[in-house]
Design a protein around this motif. Sequence first.
Motif, PDB file in Angstrom:
ATOM      1  N   LEU A  26      67.207  -3.064  23.502  1.00 54.72           N
ATOM      2  CA  LEU A  26      67.643  -1.672  23.350  1.00 54.72           C
ATOM      3  C   LEU A  26      69.015  -1.599  22.684  1.00 54.72           C
ATOM      4  N   ASP A  27      69.926  -2.491  23.056  1.00 50.68           N
ATOM      5  CA  ASP A  27      71.247  -2.530  22.410  1.00 50.68           C
ATOM      6  C   ASP A  27      71.118  -2.802  20.913  1.00 50.68           C
ATOM      7  N   LEU A  28      70.214  -3.714  20.542  1.00 52.52           N
ATOM      8  CA  LEU A  28      70.017  -4.032  19.126  1.00 52.52           C
ATOM      9  C   LEU A  28      69.446  -2.844  18.364  1.00 52.52           C
ATOM     10  N   LEU A  29      68.585  -2.066  19.012  1.00 54.13           N
ATOM     11  CA  LEU A  29      68.064  -0.851  18.369  1.00 54.13           C
ATOM     12  C   LEU A  29      69.186   0.155  18.117  1.00 54.13           C
ATOM     13  N   ILE A  66      64.644  -6.869  13.547  1.00 51.25           N
ATOM     14  CA  ILE A  66      65.012  -7.281  14.903  1.00 51.25           C
ATOM     15  C   ILE A  66      63.943  -8.244  15.402  1.00 51.25           C
ATOM     16  N   GLU A  67      64.382  -9.432  15.780  1.00 54.90           N
ATOM     17  CA  GLU A  67      63.490 -10.425  16.382  1.00 54.90           C
ATOM     18  C   GLU A  67      63.541 -10.230  17.889  1.00 54.90           C
ATOM     19  N   LYS A  68      62.478  -9.645  18.410  1.00 56.21           N
ATOM     20  CA  LYS A  68      62.460  -9.320  19.833  1.00 56.21           C
ATOM     21  C   LYS A  68      62.536 -10.576  20.699  1.00 56.21           C
ATOM     22  N   ALA A  69      61.846 -11.643  20.302  1.00 55.64           N
ATOM     23  CA  ALA A  69      61.830 -12.870  21.105  1.00 55.64           C
ATOM     24  C   ALA A  69      63.224 -13.505  21.192  1.00 55.64           C
ATOM     25  N   ASP A  70      63.970 -13.486  20.102  1.00 53.19           N
ATOM     26  CA  ASP A  70      65.302 -14.104  20.069  1.00 53.19           C
ATOM     27  C   ASP A  70      66.420 -13.135  20.417  1.00 53.19           C
ATOM     28  N   LYS A  71      66.089 -11.857  20.484  1.00 50.79           N
ATOM     29  CA  LYS A  71      67.103 -10.807  20.689  1.00 50.79           C
ATOM     30  C   LYS A  71      68.207 -10.943  19.648  1.00 50.79           C
ATOM     31  N   ALA A  72      67.742 -10.973  18.380  1.00 55.04           N
ATOM     32  CA  ALA A  72      68.666 -11.095  17.253  1.00 55.04           C
ATOM     33  C   ALA A  72      68.309 -10.058  16.198  1.00 55.04           C
ATOM     34  N   LEU A  73      69.327  -9.463  15.621  1.00 58.29           N
ATOM     35  CA  LEU A  73      69.171  -8.489  14.547  1.00 58.29           C
ATOM     36  C   LEU A  73      69.714  -9.113  13.273  1.00 58.29           C
ATOM     37  N   TYR A 104      74.317 -10.793  11.117  1.00 55.54           N
ATOM     38  CA  TYR A 104      73.519 -11.178  12.284  1.00 55.54           C
ATOM     39  C   TYR A 104      74.203 -10.614  13.528  1.00 55.54           C
ATOM     40  N   PHE A 105      73.415 -10.057  14.423  1.00 53.09           N
ATOM     41  CA  PHE A 105      73.895  -9.626  15.738  1.00 53.09           C
ATOM     42  C   PHE A 105      73.027 -10.298  16.780  1.00 53.09           C
ATOM     43  N   PHE A 106      73.670 -10.967  17.741  1.00 56.80           N
ATOM     44  CA  PHE A 106      72.953 -11.672  18.789  1.00 56.80           C
ATOM     45  C   PHE A 106      73.244 -10.996  20.124  1.00 56.80           C
ATOM     46  N   ALA A 107      72.180 -10.567  20.806  1.00 57.25           N
ATOM     47  CA  ALA A 107      72.325  -9.899  22.102  1.00 57.25           C
ATOM     48  C   ALA A 107      72.862 -10.885  23.143  1.00 57.25           C
ATOM     49  N   THR A 108      73.167 -10.365  24.308  1.00 57.38           N
ATOM     50  CA  THR A 108      73.775 -11.160  25.374  1.00 57.38           C
ATOM     51  C   THR A 108      72.995 -12.436  25.673  1.00 57.38           C
ATOM     52  N   ASP A 109      71.687 -12.333  25.748  1.00 62.66           N
ATOM     53  CA  ASP A 109      70.857 -13.524  25.950  1.00 62.66           C
ATOM     54  C   ASP A 109      69.464 -13.259  25.391  1.00 62.66           C
TER      55      ASP A 109
END
Length: 153
Positions: free
Chosen positions: A75-78, A114-121, A64-69
Amino acid sequence: MLSVINIIKVLTETIEENFPDYPVNDRDVEENFPRPSSFIDVETVTGDNVTPEYVRETSQLVLYFFATDNYRGFLDLLKIKDKLLEILNLPLEIKDDSGNVLAHVTFDEVNVNIEKADKALTCGMTSVLIQQRNEDDDIPMMENLDVNLHEEE
């Protein structure tokens, strides 16, 4: 013998080296976990005998990767997805404490969502370790078994 523990270790080292902005969270993922971060989950581990001399351990893992918020970071998750797929399509080295390569681990059925709403990969994968039993395992081999050829009366 090697196990899923060694795979987690090599994945942790790989994430730390390639994604330093996403430190591995080694606690269970729960509300209010730190962001950005990553997490390694082991869903299942099965073990079985391949032959009397070899054993197989199959592990289902999820990264799991979680973006800053929740509002930015898609884009970072991509970019993480691209680099992660590149890394996981190559064998990773499992090393001992002295840095000697003990084995290579490969991953099958790698899939990324990638869950765009949660900004989680999430990245699911399967790993299979096949290795020779330790000589200390004390499992009798066919040529060492006692056979009773007399019928009991």
